[in-house]
Design an enzyme around this catalytic site. Structure first.
Site, PDB file in Angstrom:
ATOM      1  N   SER A   1     -86.871  62.467 -22.022  1.00  0.00           N
ATOM      2  CA  SER A   1     -85.481  63.287 -22.587  1.00  0.00           C
ATOM      3  C   SER A   1     -85.581  63.979 -24.183  1.00  0.00           C
ATOM      4  O   SER A   1     -84.573  63.922 -24.832  1.00  0.00           O
ATOM      5  CB  SER A   1     -84.187  62.160 -22.078  1.00  0.00           C
ATOM      6  OG  SER A   1     -84.866  61.944 -20.694  1.00  0.00           O
TER       7      SER A   1
ATOM      8  N   GLY B   1     -93.227  63.051 -21.690  1.00  0.00           N
ATOM      9  CA  GLY B   1     -92.648  62.526 -20.989  1.00  0.00           C
ATOM     10  C   GLY B   1     -91.596  62.856 -19.555  1.00  0.00           C
ATOM     11  O   GLY B   1     -91.458  63.694 -20.093  1.00  0.00           O
ATOM     12  N   HIS B   2     -90.845  62.571 -18.743  1.00  0.00           N
ATOM     13  CA  HIS B   2     -90.088  62.791 -18.359  1.00  0.00           C
ATOM     14  C   HIS B   2     -88.819  63.047 -18.782  1.00  0.00           C
ATOM     15  O   HIS B   2     -88.712  63.153 -19.789  1.00  0.00           O
ATOM     16  CB  HIS B   2     -89.786  61.433 -17.178  1.00  0.00           C
ATOM     17  CG  HIS B   2     -89.167  60.178 -17.797  1.00  0.00           C
ATOM     18  ND1 HIS B   2     -88.014  60.014 -18.347  1.00  0.00           N
ATOM     19  CD2 HIS B   2     -90.052  58.883 -18.330  1.00  0.00           C
ATOM     20  CE1 HIS B   2     -87.331  59.151 -18.547  1.00  0.00           C
ATOM     21  NE2 HIS B   2     -88.312  57.582 -18.748  1.00  0.00           N
ATOM     22  N   ASN B   3     -88.591  64.074 -17.980  1.00  0.00           N
ATOM     23  CA  ASN B   3     -87.152  64.583 -18.245  1.00  0.00           C
ATOM     24  C   ASN B   3     -87.197  65.875 -19.390  1.00  0.00           C
ATOM     25  O   ASN B   3     -86.181  65.665 -20.185  1.00  0.00           O
ATOM     26  CB  ASN B   3     -86.271  63.774 -18.150  1.00  0.00           C
ATOM     27  CG  ASN B   3     -85.478  63.715 -16.727  1.00  0.00           C
ATOM     28  OD1 ASN B   3     -86.240  62.657 -16.351  1.00  0.00           O
ATOM     29  ND2 ASN B   3     -85.245  64.327 -16.060  1.00  0.00           N
TER      30      ASN B   3
ATOM     31  N   ARG C   1     -93.752  63.968 -14.214  1.00  0.00           N
ATOM     32  CA  ARG C   1     -92.063  64.047 -13.402  1.00  0.00           C
ATOM     33  C   ARG C   1     -90.746  63.966 -14.372  1.00  0.00           C
ATOM     34  O   ARG C   1     -90.789  62.599 -14.576  1.00  0.00           O
ATOM     35  CB  ARG C   1     -91.689  63.676 -11.553  1.00  0.00           C
ATOM     36  CG  ARG C   1     -92.180  62.265 -11.297  1.00  0.00           C
ATOM     37  CD  ARG C   1     -92.341  62.316  -9.738  1.00  0.00           C
ATOM     38  NE  ARG C   1     -93.783  63.266  -9.625  1.00  0.00           N
ATOM     39  CZ  ARG C   1     -93.376  64.135  -8.603  1.00  0.00           C
ATOM     40  NH1 ARG C   1     -92.523  65.412  -8.291  1.00  0.00           N
ATOM     41  NH2 ARG C   1     -94.030  64.651  -8.099  1.00  0.00           N
TER      42      ARG C   1
END
Length: 332
Positions: free
Chosen positions: A262, A242-244, A221
């Site tokens: 990201s 990975g996140h974002n 998330r």
């Protein structure tokens, strides 16, 4: 046991039959292992050499095939043998696991959850508060879907999958066994008083339509806002997102590859097996990252990258050739 004649199979493929065989076709198989009642395929002319020793009675082949099928054997010529073989596999596919009832009595479903028409929920599932399961979606046994998630129409969630709170999955998706959607992103910061401090991950995951995610893969998330997978993305087994991170449409990630936080992928990006992508990196539309590569900076659209660290493929090949010459010279 299912069986088809060459004519019946060609009714689906719409190809051109060369030669003929009296054999009924009972299964598809690779050239080297096929028996005389099985169909195989030749998707590239370099594999023509295997036809003579193969026992297959029929092969689906590309239009540029340069050999003849031989006695009591046949070819079905098509524009794309790989795509045609996928149609053959569908013909012979065994049925999926059956449900004795649409909702198994051992499933735990919160009273506020919405289960739409034709949805099936297997034994031992947990469906949390305010979850919405779309029409004709199949949830196999022992799946957990936590609070306020939505699953679209005609999706398939295989056993062991966990979809954590507030995540959203589109229509026609497939999540294979034990994948995890919406686990916390890997966020920690050093603190003199407390060692490593966990950074709360308060975002979610949004998955588009027609996405397939392989077994044991993880989509974290967002720290804030959302990790996003665009329509049509295909994610292999054992992949980490990975996140974002944000994936455009129709991206492919092969097994053991990973995106740090990201990362942005454009439309149609291909990430080879075991490749790793540094955080805050952008990879443009249609770019390809070769297997085992390590990406440490942005990649323009359409580029092919290889190596660790990754450079343009032609430069990587030159470097490898120079290193090989140096090694050979050192042995003289």
């Amino acid at each position: 046991m299912k069986s088809y004649s060459t004519l019946e199979i060609n009714e689906v493929l719409k190809g051109i039959i060369i030669g003929e065989t009296s054999q009924s076709i009972t299964a598809p198989e690779q050239l080297e292992a096929a028996t005389d009642t099985e169909i195989s395929f030749i998707g590239n002319r370099k594999y023509e050499k295997f036809w003579e020793t193969s026992k297959a009675c029929v092969a689906v082949v590309n239009e540029d095939i340069s050999i003849e099928p031989g006695e009591n054997r046949a070819f079905i010529k098509v524009k794309n043998a790989d795509l045609a073989m996928s149609q053959v596999l569908e013909l012979f596919a065994p049925p999926t696991p059956l449900f004795s009832s649409e909702i198994h009595p051992t499933a735990i479903i919160d009273l506020t959850a919405t289960i739409c028409n034709g949805a099936k929920i297997g034994a031992g599932c947990y469906i949390g508060p305010n979850v919405v399961i779309g029409d004709n979606t199949i949830i196999y046994p022992n799946v957990t879907i936590l609070d306020e998630c939505t699953i679209g129409k005609n999706s398939i969630i295989w056993s062991g999958t966990v979809v954590r709170e507030r995540c959203h999955i589109g229509n026609d998706c497939i999540l294979h066994p034990n994948c995890t959607i919406g686990a916390d992103g890997f966020g920690f910061r050093p603190c003199p008083e407390r060692g490593l401090v966990k950074i709360p991950q308060i975002g979610n995951v949004i998955i588009g339509n027609g996405v397939e995610i392989g077994a044991n893969s993880c989509v974290d998330r967002g720290k804030f806002s959302s990790t996003v997978l665009g329509d049509g993305c295909k994610i292999d087994n054992l992949v980490q997102i990975g996140h974002n991170s944000k994936l455009g449409k129709f991206c492919i990630m092969a097994g053991n590859s990973g995106l740090a936080g990201s990362v942005t992928l454009g439309n149609g990006v291909i990430i080879g097996g075991s490749a790793s992508i540094k955080d805050h990196t952008t990879i443009g539309d249609g770019a390809i990252v070769g297997a085992g590569s390590g990406v440490t900076g942005d990649i323009p659209a359409g580029k092919v990258m290889l190596g660790y660290p990754a450079v343009e493929a032609r430069d990587a090949l030159k470097q490898w050739a120079i290193l090989k010459r140096l090694v050979n010279d050192s042995k003289k």
